[in-house]
Write a protein that holds these residues in place. Structure first.
Motif, PDB file in Angstrom:
ATOM      1  N   ASN A  73       0.823  -1.213   0.000  1.00  0.00           N
ATOM      2  CA  ASN A  73       0.000   0.000   0.000  1.00  0.00           C
ATOM      3  C   ASN A  73       0.858   1.266   0.000  1.00  0.00           C
ATOM      4  O   ASN A  73       0.567   2.228  -0.709  1.00  0.00           O
ATOM      5  N   GLY A  74       1.918   1.245   0.795  1.00  0.00           N
ATOM      6  CA  GLY A  74       2.820   2.388   0.881  1.00  0.00           C
ATOM      7  C   GLY A  74       3.471   2.709  -0.459  1.00  0.00           C
ATOM      8  O   GLY A  74       3.535   3.880  -0.861  1.00  0.00           O
ATOM      9  N   LEU A  75       3.929   1.680  -1.162  1.00  0.00           N
ATOM     10  CA  LEU A  75       4.558   1.869  -2.478  1.00  0.00           C
ATOM     11  C   LEU A  75       3.540   2.401  -3.496  1.00  0.00           C
ATOM     12  O   LEU A  75       3.866   3.266  -4.319  1.00  0.00           O
ATOM     13  N   LEU A  76       2.322   1.882  -3.410  1.00  0.00           N
ATOM     14  CA  LEU A  76       1.243   2.320  -4.304  1.00  0.00           C
ATOM     15  C   LEU A  76       0.937   3.804  -4.081  1.00  0.00           C
ATOM     16  O   LEU A  76       0.760   4.579  -5.032  1.00  0.00           O
ATOM     17  N   LEU A  77       0.917   4.200  -2.817  1.00  0.00           N
ATOM     18  CA  LEU A  77       0.601   5.585  -2.462  1.00  0.00           C
ATOM     19  C   LEU A  77       1.717   6.553  -2.847  1.00  0.00           C
ATOM     20  O   LEU A  77       1.444   7.701  -3.197  1.00  0.00           O
ATOM     21  N   ILE A  78       2.964   6.091  -2.794  1.00  0.00           N
ATOM     22  CA  ILE A  78       4.081   6.929  -3.245  1.00  0.00           C
ATOM     23  C   ILE A  78       3.913   7.246  -4.730  1.00  0.00           C
ATOM     24  O   ILE A  78       4.096   8.385  -5.162  1.00  0.00           O
ATOM     25  N   GLY A  79       3.512   6.217  -5.499  1.00  0.00           N
ATOM     26  CA  GLY A  79       3.248   6.403  -6.927  1.00  0.00           C
ATOM     27  C   GLY A  79       2.140   7.422  -7.162  1.00  0.00           C
ATOM     28  O   GLY A  79       2.254   8.300  -8.034  1.00  0.00           O
ATOM     29  N   MET A  80       1.073   7.334  -6.343  1.00  0.00           N
ATOM     30  CA  MET A  80      -0.056   8.263  -6.466  1.00  0.00           C
ATOM     31  C   MET A  80       0.371   9.689  -6.126  1.00  0.00           C
ATOM     32  O   MET A  80      -0.004  10.656  -6.812  1.00  0.00           O
ATOM     33  N   ALA A  81       1.178   9.842  -5.072  1.00  0.00           N
ATOM     34  CA  ALA A  81       1.645  11.167  -4.645  1.00  0.00           C
ATOM     35  C   ALA A  81       2.511  11.811  -5.731  1.00  0.00           C
ATOM     36  O   ALA A  81       2.371  13.012  -6.007  1.00  0.00           O
ATOM     37  N   VAL A  82       3.391  11.020  -6.342  1.00  0.00           N
ATOM     38  CA  VAL A  82       4.256  11.528  -7.423  1.00  0.00           C
ATOM     39  C   VAL A  82       3.397  12.004  -8.601  1.00  0.00           C
ATOM     40  O   VAL A  82       3.660  13.059  -9.187  1.00  0.00           O
ATOM     41  N   PHE A  83       2.348  11.229  -8.931  1.00  0.00           N
ATOM     42  CA  PHE A  83       1.440  11.593 -10.024  1.00  0.00           C
ATOM     43  C   PHE A  83       0.730  12.922  -9.727  1.00  0.00           C
ATOM     44  O   PHE A  83       0.634  13.798 -10.598  1.00  0.00           O
ATOM     45  N   ILE A  84       0.241  13.081  -8.488  1.00  0.00           N
ATOM     46  CA  ILE A  84      -0.459  14.310  -8.094  1.00  0.00           C
ATOM     47  C   ILE A  84       0.483  15.521  -8.173  1.00  0.00           C
ATOM     48  O   ILE A  84       0.120  16.578  -8.676  1.00  0.00           O
ATOM     49  N   LEU A  85       1.726  15.348  -7.706  1.00  0.00           N
ATOM     50  CA  LEU A  85       2.709  16.440  -7.748  1.00  0.00           C
ATOM     51  C   LEU A  85       3.056  16.812  -9.195  1.00  0.00           C
ATOM     52  O   LEU A  85       3.212  17.996  -9.516  1.00  0.00           O
ATOM     53  N   TYR A  86       3.163  15.791 -10.051  1.00  0.00           N
ATOM     54  CA  TYR A  86       3.458  16.035 -11.466  1.00  0.00           C
ATOM     55  C   TYR A  86       2.315  16.817 -12.129  1.00  0.00           C
ATOM     56  O   TYR A  86       2.541  17.790 -12.857  1.00  0.00           O
ATOM     57  N   GLU A  87       1.068  16.379 -11.857  1.00  0.00           N
ATOM     58  CA  GLU A  87      -0.108  17.055 -12.412  1.00  0.00           C
ATOM     59  C   GLU A  87      -0.201  18.502 -11.916  1.00  0.00           C
ATOM     60  O   GLU A  87      -0.580  19.404 -12.664  1.00  0.00           O
ATOM     61  N   SER A  88       0.155  18.719 -10.653  1.00  0.00           N
ATOM     62  CA  SER A  88       0.141  20.075 -10.084  1.00  0.00           C
ATOM     63  C   SER A  88       1.135  20.963 -10.815  1.00  0.00           C
ATOM     64  O   SER A  88       0.851  22.130 -11.117  1.00  0.00           O
ATOM     65  N   TYR A  89       2.318  20.416 -11.083  1.00  0.00           N
ATOM     66  CA  TYR A  89       3.366  21.157 -11.802  1.00  0.00           C
ATOM     67  C   TYR A  89       2.902  21.532 -13.214  1.00  0.00           C
ATOM     68  O   TYR A  89       3.077  22.667 -13.657  1.00  0.00           O
TER      69      TYR A  89
END
Length: 318
Positions: free
Chosen positions: A88-104
């Motif tokens: 779950n932790g690894l999955l969530l890291i992937g999600m967080a990176v995606f959100i930060l990329y989209e924000s950028y």
């Protein structure tokens, strides 16, 4: 003997209801992010899903707590919970990176956000979050496991409140960039939380020493026992959150009552510290020097090497 059952079933019920409510919030906010175009609402939905995973792990921990250890699984099924947490932790890291990329990406453009729609969906999410927190506030005082789930719900509540405030800012000022700013904050928050989950899971799986267990307090109990000369080794393994296994190597005086010492140590660890897996090795002080003189044979570590080759014959008597 029958009292723990209703208590556990009550905890399972409250945790399940809270988890279902969190799942509802996730879907509501996910749909809301599509309709309103709000990335902050999507990021909060991602934050909520961390809470859903936390509920699943806590629920799994409650259910496996009653399962007894077997010959194949001597420590029970606690490590399965850790594996689930790591995934779950690894999955969530992937999600967080995606959100930060989209924000950028959004900062370079002009995002279109429907403030009214964003506000409506975030308010619904906030209301359901309040109910979820209300369900866990009482039972969280009876279990560390439930306290962890309750803290997740509280963090979700703050995240959803931030989205509500963001929607109000867009609604009354037209400053749509606040949506991207909120997304970055929530993305970093998910990243921080999931990193902590992954780090703890890896530390448990590689059996790193844990500072959570109070070794000094345990030593006080052991050294107070009659006949103890020294405690040469205390190995604490964390199996999952709040569950430990302990191995002790103790040197005693010649006239020491070994059975009494072992019994008292088991009593202290199980009754006072709540440690379910205890192994005690009692040795005479005269053996200490001899043990230190034994040299460790270097073993072959080639991949695929199996077997039992140590250069001397076994004498089997039937």
């Amino acid at each position: 003997m029958s009292k723990p059952r209703p208590k556990r079933s009550r905890l399972v019920l409250f945790l399940s209801l809270s988890g279902i409510l969190s799942l509802c919030i996730f879907f509501i906010e996910w749909v809301g992010s599509k309709e309103s175009g709000s990335l902050a609402l999507f990021a909060d939905a991602g934050h909520i899903i961390t809470d859903v995973f936390a509920h699943i792990i806590s629920l799994f921990a409650l259910l496996i707590a009653s399962k007894k250890a077997t010959e194949k699984y001597p420590f029970g099924f606690h490590r399965f919970e850790v594996l689930a947490a790591l995934f779950n932790g690894l999955l969530l890291i992937g999600m967080a990176v995606f959100i930060l990329y989209e924000s950028y990406i959004r900062f370079s453009g002009s995002p279109h956000v429907e403030a009214d729609s964003m506000l409506a969906y975030s308010l619904i999410g906030f209301g359901i979050n309040l109910v979820s927190a209300g369900l866990l506030v009482g039972v969280s005082k009876t279990s560390l496991n439930l306290k962890s789930a309750y803290l997740h719900v509280l963090s979700d509540l703050l995240g959803t409140l931030a989205v509500v405030i963001g929607a109000l800012i867009i609604r009354f000022t037209g400053y749509r960039e606040v949506d991207s700013l909120l997304s970055i904050i929530l993305g970093i928050f998910i990243l921080k939380t999931s990193y902590g989950i992954v780090k703890e899971s890896i530390e448990i799986l590689i059996e790193a020493d844990t500072s959570e267990f109070d070794k000094a307090h345990l030593l006080e109990h052991i050294q107070a026992l009659k006949g103890i000369e020294s405690v040469s080794q205390i190995t604490v393994r964390k199996l999952t959150s709040g569950v430990f296994s302990i191995e002790l190597q103790i040197f005693v005086k010649t006239d020491a009552d070994r059975d009494t010492i072992v019994l008292e140590i088991h009593k202290v660890l199980k009754s006072e510290f709540g440690v379910p897996f205890v192994s005690v090795e009692i040795l005479s002080s005269s053996l200490k020097g001899k043990l230190e003189e034994i040299t460790l044979r270097e073993t072959e570590r080639e991949f695929g090497h199996h077997g039992h080759s140590h250069g001397h014959a076994h004498d089997h008597h039937h």
